[in-house]
Design a protein around this motif. Structure first.
Motif, PDB file in Angstrom:
ATOM      1  N   LEU A 128       0.736  -1.066   0.187  1.00 22.46           N
ATOM      2  CA  LEU A 128      -0.003   0.159  -0.081  1.00 22.46           C
ATOM      3  C   LEU A 128       0.782   1.243  -0.093  1.00 22.46           C
ATOM      4  O   LEU A 128       0.430   2.263  -0.450  1.00 22.46           O
ATOM      5  CB  LEU A 128      -0.837   0.048   1.239  1.00 22.46           C
ATOM      6  N   ARG A 129       2.134   1.167   0.613  1.00 25.68           N
ATOM      7  CA  ARG A 129       2.628   2.352   0.959  1.00 25.68           C
ATOM      8  C   ARG A 129       3.703   2.626  -0.558  1.00 25.68           C
ATOM      9  O   ARG A 129       3.904   4.084  -0.566  1.00 25.68           O
ATOM     10  CB  ARG A 129       3.803   2.312   1.870  1.00 25.68           C
ATOM     11  N   ASP A 130       3.823   1.935  -1.241  1.00 26.67           N
ATOM     12  CA  ASP A 130       4.711   2.212  -2.381  1.00 26.67           C
ATOM     13  C   ASP A 130       4.149   1.916  -3.858  1.00 26.67           C
ATOM     14  O   ASP A 130       4.019   0.552  -4.255  1.00 26.67           O
ATOM     15  CB  ASP A 130       6.096   1.594  -2.230  1.00 26.67           C
ATOM     16  N   PRO A 131       3.888   2.695  -4.676  1.00 31.53           N
ATOM     17  CA  PRO A 131       3.299   2.479  -5.823  1.00 31.53           C
ATOM     18  C   PRO A 131       4.118   1.533  -6.727  1.00 31.53           C
ATOM     19  O   PRO A 131       3.548   0.791  -7.767  1.00 31.53           O
ATOM     20  CB  PRO A 131       3.020   3.922  -6.510  1.00 31.53           C
ATOM     21  N   ALA A 132       5.428   1.556  -6.630  1.00 32.73           N
ATOM     22  CA  ALA A 132       6.449   0.919  -7.353  1.00 32.73           C
ATOM     23  C   ALA A 132       6.046  -0.715  -7.321  1.00 32.73           C
ATOM     24  O   ALA A 132       6.636  -1.428  -8.126  1.00 32.73           O
ATOM     25  CB  ALA A 132       7.863   1.061  -6.962  1.00 32.73           C
ATOM     26  N   PHE A 133       5.356  -1.164  -6.411  1.00 33.70           N
ATOM     27  CA  PHE A 133       5.230  -2.591  -6.315  1.00 33.70           C
ATOM     28  C   PHE A 133       4.097  -2.940  -6.901  1.00 33.70           C
ATOM     29  O   PHE A 133       3.573  -4.288  -6.978  1.00 33.70           O
ATOM     30  CB  PHE A 133       5.146  -2.719  -4.771  1.00 33.70           C
ATOM     31  N   GLY A 134       3.287  -2.355  -7.886  1.00 32.10           N
ATOM     32  CA  GLY A 134       2.352  -2.552  -8.646  1.00 32.10           C
ATOM     33  C   GLY A 134       0.807  -2.565  -7.933  1.00 32.10           C
ATOM     34  O   GLY A 134      -0.164  -3.415  -8.725  1.00 32.10           O
ATOM     35  N   TYR A 135       0.705  -2.188  -6.741  1.00 25.11           N
ATOM     36  CA  TYR A 135      -0.632  -2.510  -6.338  1.00 25.11           C
ATOM     37  C   TYR A 135      -1.684  -1.198  -6.461  1.00 25.11           C
ATOM     38  O   TYR A 135      -2.761  -1.157  -6.293  1.00 25.11           O
ATOM     39  CB  TYR A 135      -0.773  -2.817  -4.792  1.00 25.11           C
ATOM     40  N   VAL A 136      -0.888  -0.051  -6.193  1.00 19.29           N
ATOM     41  CA  VAL A 136      -1.719   1.241  -5.887  1.00 19.29           C
ATOM     42  C   VAL A 136      -1.072   2.292  -6.925  1.00 19.29           C
ATOM     43  O   VAL A 136       0.365   2.155  -7.294  1.00 19.29           O
ATOM     44  CB  VAL A 136      -1.682   1.825  -4.574  1.00 19.29           C
ATOM     45  N   GLN A 137      -1.732   3.307  -7.297  1.00 23.10           N
ATOM     46  CA  GLN A 137      -1.307   4.184  -8.226  1.00 23.10           C
ATOM     47  C   GLN A 137      -0.702   5.303  -7.251  1.00 23.10           C
ATOM     48  O   GLN A 137       0.172   6.316  -7.678  1.00 23.10           O
ATOM     49  CB  GLN A 137      -2.422   4.945  -8.827  1.00 23.10           C
ATOM     50  N   HIS A 138      -1.200   5.614  -6.050  1.00 24.02           N
ATOM     51  CA  HIS A 138      -0.724   6.564  -5.057  1.00 24.02           C
ATOM     52  C   HIS A 138      -0.667   6.049  -3.689  1.00 24.02           C
ATOM     53  O   HIS A 138      -1.310   5.298  -3.269  1.00 24.02           O
ATOM     54  CB  HIS A 138      -1.770   7.766  -4.951  1.00 24.02           C
ATOM     55  N   PRO A 139       0.565   6.541  -2.802  1.00 23.38           N
ATOM     56  CA  PRO A 139       0.625   5.809  -1.805  1.00 23.38           C
ATOM     57  C   PRO A 139      -0.590   5.825  -0.716  1.00 23.38           C
ATOM     58  O   PRO A 139      -1.169   6.887  -0.670  1.00 23.38           O
ATOM     59  CB  PRO A 139       1.962   6.524  -1.179  1.00 23.38           C
ATOM     60  N   ILE A 140      -0.688   4.793   0.082  1.00 25.64           N
ATOM     61  CA  ILE A 140      -1.514   4.609   1.053  1.00 25.64           C
ATOM     62  C   ILE A 140      -1.236   4.536   2.553  1.00 25.64           C
ATOM     63  O   ILE A 140      -0.454   3.560   2.546  1.00 25.64           O
ATOM     64  CB  ILE A 140      -2.711   3.620   0.833  1.00 25.64           C
ATOM     65  N   PRO A 141      -1.436   5.670   3.476  1.00 25.64           N
ATOM     66  CA  PRO A 141      -0.738   5.469   4.462  1.00 25.64           C
ATOM     67  C   PRO A 141      -1.037   4.169   5.408  1.00 25.64           C
ATOM     68  O   PRO A 141      -2.503   3.869   5.368  1.00 25.64           O
ATOM     69  CB  PRO A 141      -1.401   6.531   5.527  1.00 25.64           C
ATOM     70  N   ALA A 142      -0.228   3.434   5.818  1.00 24.31           N
ATOM     71  CA  ALA A 142      -0.475   2.143   6.387  1.00 24.31           C
ATOM     72  C   ALA A 142       0.183   1.962   7.787  1.00 24.31           C
ATOM     73  O   ALA A 142       1.263   2.159   7.739  1.00 24.31           O
ATOM     74  CB  ALA A 142      -0.134   0.781   5.569  1.00 24.31           C
ATOM     75  N   THR A 143      -0.385   1.376   8.957  1.00 23.62           N
ATOM     76  CA  THR A 143       0.130   1.150  10.057  1.00 23.62           C
ATOM     77  C   THR A 143       0.291  -0.377  10.156  1.00 23.62           C
ATOM     78  O   THR A 143      -0.809  -1.145   9.764  1.00 23.62           O
ATOM     79  CB  THR A 143      -0.609   1.605  11.304  1.00 23.62           C
ATOM     80  N   GLU A 144       1.651  -0.848  10.627  1.00 22.04           N
ATOM     81  CA  GLU A 144       1.785  -2.286  10.414  1.00 22.04           C
ATOM     82  C   GLU A 144       1.757  -2.853  11.667  1.00 22.04           C
ATOM     83  O   GLU A 144       2.384  -2.598  12.719  1.00 22.04           O
ATOM     84  CB  GLU A 144       3.316  -2.454  10.039  1.00 22.04           C
ATOM     85  N   THR A 145       1.060  -4.283  12.000  1.00 20.20           N
ATOM     86  CA  THR A 145       1.080  -5.160  12.966  1.00 20.20           C
ATOM     87  C   THR A 145       1.883  -6.172  12.641  1.00 20.20           C
ATOM     88  O   THR A 145       1.848  -6.618  11.388  1.00 20.20           O
ATOM     89  CB  THR A 145      -0.367  -5.372  13.278  1.00 20.20           C
ATOM     90  N   SER A 146       2.614  -6.875  13.618  1.00 22.03           N
ATOM     91  CA  SER A 146       3.453  -8.097  13.363  1.00 22.03           C
ATOM     92  C   SER A 146       2.677  -9.269  12.981  1.00 22.03           C
ATOM     93  O   SER A 146       3.250 -10.071  12.062  1.00 22.03           O
ATOM     94  CB  SER A 146       4.466  -8.499  14.806  1.00 22.03           C
ATOM     95  N   ASP A 147       1.450  -9.353  13.179  1.00 21.40           N
ATOM     96  CA  ASP A 147       0.597 -10.472  12.569  1.00 21.40           C
ATOM     97  C   ASP A 147      -0.789 -10.062  12.868  1.00 21.40           C
ATOM     98  O   ASP A 147      -1.142  -9.073  13.257  1.00 21.40           O
ATOM     99  CB  ASP A 147       1.190 -11.743  13.279  1.00 21.40           C
ATOM    100  N   LEU A 148      -1.799 -10.947  12.551  1.00 16.17           N
ATOM    101  CA  LEU A 148      -3.180 -10.757  12.731  1.00 16.17           C
ATOM    102  C   LEU A 148      -3.838 -11.745  13.660  1.00 16.17           C
ATOM    103  O   LEU A 148      -4.944 -12.065  13.837  1.00 16.17           O
ATOM    104  CB  LEU A 148      -3.881 -11.083  11.288  1.00 16.17           C
ATOM    105  N   HIS A 149      -2.879 -12.241  14.580  1.00 16.08           N
ATOM    106  CA  HIS A 149      -3.602 -13.023  15.821  1.00 16.08           C
ATOM    107  C   HIS A 149      -4.371 -12.283  16.466  1.00 16.08           C
ATOM    108  O   HIS A 149      -4.315 -11.020  16.795  1.00 16.08           O
ATOM    109  CB  HIS A 149      -2.299 -13.436  16.646  1.00 16.08           C
TER     110      HIS A 149
END
Length: 487
Positions: A389-410
């Motif tokens: 979500l943060r970097d358009p260079a990876f092919g998912y989004v056209q513009h960066p989306i702010p994202a907060t990261e968690t270590s897992d979804l437990h």
């Protein structure tokens, strides 16, 4: 002789063409997991800043050879996902060609070499890894090339291939070490042993640079602990060894080829030559090495020996009766082909077959929805979706989306999060766990919880109770899923 050489050229060209044609639908596939988390960012650091030790991702023990190759391709062709896929497929095509040439050299016949190349083309792990910007498929190529050159007594070139190997992946140092031992035991060739010190010099220079820049010889203490101390737990190491054996010799109908090897071993001296002794020694040593090191225990670590096992199977099938050879080869080929599309009933890395495409397509759908429906909203989720979500260079989004990261979804992780800090939450299937999975067996879950930190994820109902978020959109693909929750 000319006709033979031309026919060989046509055969090798056909192998290479098949690699590209088989992956045609995925040339533009956005990056997957470790691609966007480690290897592509590290390659972009080389391209943009000339930084051989990455700064946009965590530096670790992996040498920069593959990343430098990608940076060179992007410098010449321009940065794009398509250029990345084609660059990796070019290495994969070369690996199939070298598999055939090595098969001819070791077995002295063409038919086993053709079978080995065909099995490799159908192999689910090779099929998936051949288009990914990761290290193990290139390491496989240089392993095969090093073996071919060593067995044909071209030692300077073999040492160069081994140097390229260790610069692709540090565990490749095992191959020149075996060559040194083999030369030491062969007085007629021992004068060439000095050539094989070059890979260790190159690796020493890399580790010195890594230590000088990061203060840690392997770049990151967390990487070192996870891949050495964590992996060396006796239970985990034993399970890893069993997994290696199962994948190489049983899974995806490989047990048919394994039975052929056992039959050939018992009924003939087919594997008694010097060349075969070196090949089997490397297979055994590599399996042991990747069982003791590497906390993730990924099957892709086995790639350097997968073609060697197929060469052994191809040689063994030549000793079977024609009827059984036809049935065995056809059944093994069908099992390998099915493994590209069908998932096993137990947890496995999505990168082992086309499950990785399902994963990427699900995340692409969610990322596009988030970009359209929640622009500017902070998204709370787990890596690697945060990176996508943060970097358009990876092919998912056209513009960066702010994202907060968690270590897992437990459940335990998310239940400790302040619900007022989360407006958009994304859950997804990080582990292959369909309803018919063996993970439904309680003793197995308890074992995985004790030794592999397994824990169930938070359910949609629990998301509603804890965060006060409502389910907005959900996508599913062949047993995988991703779901967005928002206020």
């Amino acid at each position: 002789m000319r006709a033979f050489r031309f026919s060989t050229f046509l055969l090798l060209a056909a192998f290479a063409l098949l690699v590209f044609l088989a992956h045609l639908p995925y040339f533009g596939l956005p990056y997957f997991w470790d691609e966007l988390g480690q290897f592509v960012p590290a390659a972009l650091d080389i391209l943009h800043d000339g930084a051989w030790i990455p700064h946009s991702t965590v530096p670790n023990a992996h040498p920069p050879g593959v990343m430098a190759y990608l940076a060179l391709v992007w410098r010449l062709a321009g940065y794009s996902i398509q250029a990345t896929r084609l660059a990796m497929l070019a290495l994969a095509a070369a690996a199939v060609i070298v598999t055939f040439l090595l098969g001819e050299e070791v077995t002295r016949y063409r038919a086993p070499a053709i079978l080995a190349a065909a099995f490799l083309l159908l192999d689910p792990l090779f099929y998936a890894q051949s288009m990914l910007a990761q290290l193990d498929m290139p390491a496989m190529l240089f392993t095969l090339l090093g073996l071919l050159l060593f067995l044909t007594n071209r030692h300077a070139a073999a040492a160069a291939a081994c140097t390229a190997l260790v610069l692709a992946k540090e565990t490749g140092a095992l191959l020149p070490l075996i060559f040194l031992v083999a030369l030491y035991r062969d007085p007629a060739r021992s004068k060439y042993a000095a050539y094989y010190l070059a890979p260790f010099v190159a690796l020493a220079v890399w580790f010195f640079a890594l230590w000088h820049t990061t203060g840690h010889i392997f770049g990151d203490p967390g990487f070192t602990h996870y891949n050495i101390a964590y992996a060396l737990n006796p239970v985990r190491a034993s399970v890893a060894l069993l997994r290696r054996f199962f994948y190489l010799f049983i899974a995806d109908f490989r047990w048919i080829g394994s039975l052929a090897i056992l039959f050939a071993w018992k009924r003939s001296a087919i594997y008694s030559t010097r060349n075969w002794k070196i090949v089997w020694c490397f297979i055994a040593a590599h399996i042991l090495l990747v069982s003791l090191l590497g906390g993730a225990e990924l099957e892709r670590y086995l790639l350097p020996v997968v073609p060697l096992v197929y060469i052994a199977m191809g040689a063994a099938f030549q000793l079977a009766r024609p009827h059984w050879r036809t049935v065995g080869v056809a059944a093994l080929a069908a099992g390998l082909l099915a493994g590209i599309f069908l998932n096993p009933p137990f947890p496995f890395p999505y990168e082992n077959n086309l499950a990785l495409v399902d994963f990427v397509q699900l995340h692409l759908s969610a990322a596009q929805f988030l970009e359209q429906s929640y622009p500017g909203k902070n998204v709370y989720t787990a890596w690697p979706l945060t990176q996508a979500l943060r970097d358009p260079a990876f092919g998912y989004v056209q513009h960066p989306i702010p994202a907060t990261e968690t270590s897992d979804l437990h459940y335990s992780t998310l239940s400790a999060v302040d619900p007022r800090s989360v407006d958009v939450l994304v859950l997804y299937s990080r582990t292959w766990e369909p309803r018919w999975s063996v993970l439904q067996w309680q003793p197995l879950r308890e074992f995985l919880s004790r030794f592999y930190e397994y824990e169930r994820e938070m359910t949609p109902d629990e998301v509603g109770r804890h965060f006060g978020l409502a389910p907005i959109q959900r996508w599913t693909r062949r047993g995988q899923w991703i779901e967005i929750f928002a206020r």
